[in-house]
Design a protein around this motif. Sequence first.
Motif, PDB file in Angstrom:
ATOM      1  N   GLU A  87      35.009  42.945  37.158  1.00  0.00           N
ATOM      2  CA  GLU A  87      33.893  42.017  37.378  1.00  0.00           C
ATOM      3  C   GLU A  87      32.737  42.727  38.089  1.00  0.00           C
ATOM      4  OE1 GLU A  87      33.202  38.293  40.350  1.00  0.00           O
ATOM      5  OE2 GLU A  87      35.086  38.280  39.208  1.00  0.00           O
ATOM      6  N   ILE A  88      33.046  43.479  39.139  1.00  0.00           N
ATOM      7  CA  ILE A  88      32.021  44.199  39.896  1.00  0.00           C
ATOM      8  C   ILE A  88      31.362  45.263  39.023  1.00  0.00           C
ATOM      9  CG2 ILE A  88      31.667  45.848  41.787  1.00  0.00           C
ATOM     10  CD1 ILE A  88      33.802  44.204  43.352  1.00  0.00           C
TER      11      ILE A  88
ATOM     12  N   LEU B 212      40.883  47.099  45.058  1.00  0.00           N
ATOM     13  CA  LEU B 212      40.767  45.744  44.527  1.00  0.00           C
ATOM     14  C   LEU B 212      41.684  45.536  43.329  1.00  0.00           C
ATOM     15  CD1 LEU B 212      36.880  45.354  44.521  1.00  0.00           C
ATOM     16  CD2 LEU B 212      38.489  44.343  46.138  1.00  0.00           C
TER      17      LEU B 212
ATOM     18  N   GLU C  81      41.105  42.985  37.880  1.00  0.00           N
ATOM     19  CA  GLU C  81      40.187  41.960  37.375  1.00  0.00           C
ATOM     20  C   GLU C  81      38.904  41.908  38.217  1.00  0.00           C
ATOM     21  OE1 GLU C  81      38.619  39.554  34.769  1.00  0.00           O
ATOM     22  OE2 GLU C  81      40.590  40.455  34.505  1.00  0.00           O
ATOM     23  N   LYS C  82      39.038  41.943  39.533  1.00  0.00           N
ATOM     24  CA  LYS C  82      37.874  41.926  40.434  1.00  0.00           C
ATOM     25  C   LYS C  82      37.056  43.200  40.243  1.00  0.00           C
ATOM     26  CE  LYS C  82      35.324  40.390  43.806  1.00  0.00           C
ATOM     27  NZ  LYS C  82      34.337  39.365  43.541  1.00  0.00           N
ATOM     28  N   ARG C  83      37.755  44.330  40.089  1.00  0.00           N
ATOM     29  CA  ARG C  83      37.075  45.616  39.890  1.00  0.00           C
ATOM     30  C   ARG C  83      36.250  45.566  38.603  1.00  0.00           C
ATOM     31  NH1 ARG C  83      41.262  48.876  41.050  1.00  0.00           N
ATOM     32  NH2 ARG C  83      42.052  48.851  38.945  1.00  0.00           N
TER      33      ARG C  83
ATOM     34  N   GLU D  59      30.708  47.637  47.169  1.00  0.00           N
ATOM     35  CA  GLU D  59      30.981  47.620  45.745  1.00  0.00           C
ATOM     36  C   GLU D  59      30.641  48.937  45.058  1.00  0.00           C
ATOM     37  OE1 GLU D  59      29.042  44.122  44.292  1.00  0.00           O
ATOM     38  OE2 GLU D  59      30.546  42.803  45.197  1.00  0.00           O
TER      39      GLU D  59
ATOM     40  N   SER E  87      38.530  40.413  52.371  1.00  0.00           N
ATOM     41  CA  SER E  87      38.135  39.086  51.917  1.00  0.00           C
ATOM     42  C   SER E  87      38.194  38.108  53.080  1.00  0.00           C
ATOM     43  CB  SER E  87      39.073  38.621  50.802  1.00  0.00           C
ATOM     44  OG  SER E  87      40.350  38.349  51.332  1.00  0.00           O
TER      45      SER E  87
END
Length: 88
Positions: A57-58, A50, A53-55, A41, A2
């Motif tokens: 989302e992707i 990750l 939550e980010k995983r 991704e 990031s």
Amino acid sequence: MSLQSTDPTILETAKEKLVNLSPERLQIALDFLTYLQEKDETDASYLMKLPSEKRREILAKQAEKMLEHYQQDREWQELQTWDELDEQ
């Protein structure tokens, strides 16, 4: 990786270079960065590192893209029809 974990000098150098690009070259650079992000991704080892939550989302974004793909793909729709006939 990031932006928060990136060396500030790298970000500053990148910013200086991007600011001086023509609009056409800037678009090419942005397209390339998008490509790299999308490639990351789809890499399972990247995704596993990750936060969950980010995983999610992707993976949700990827699922939306695939839904659009399959809704537009006539061949796939025809295969579904054959499956439905077999079930009857």
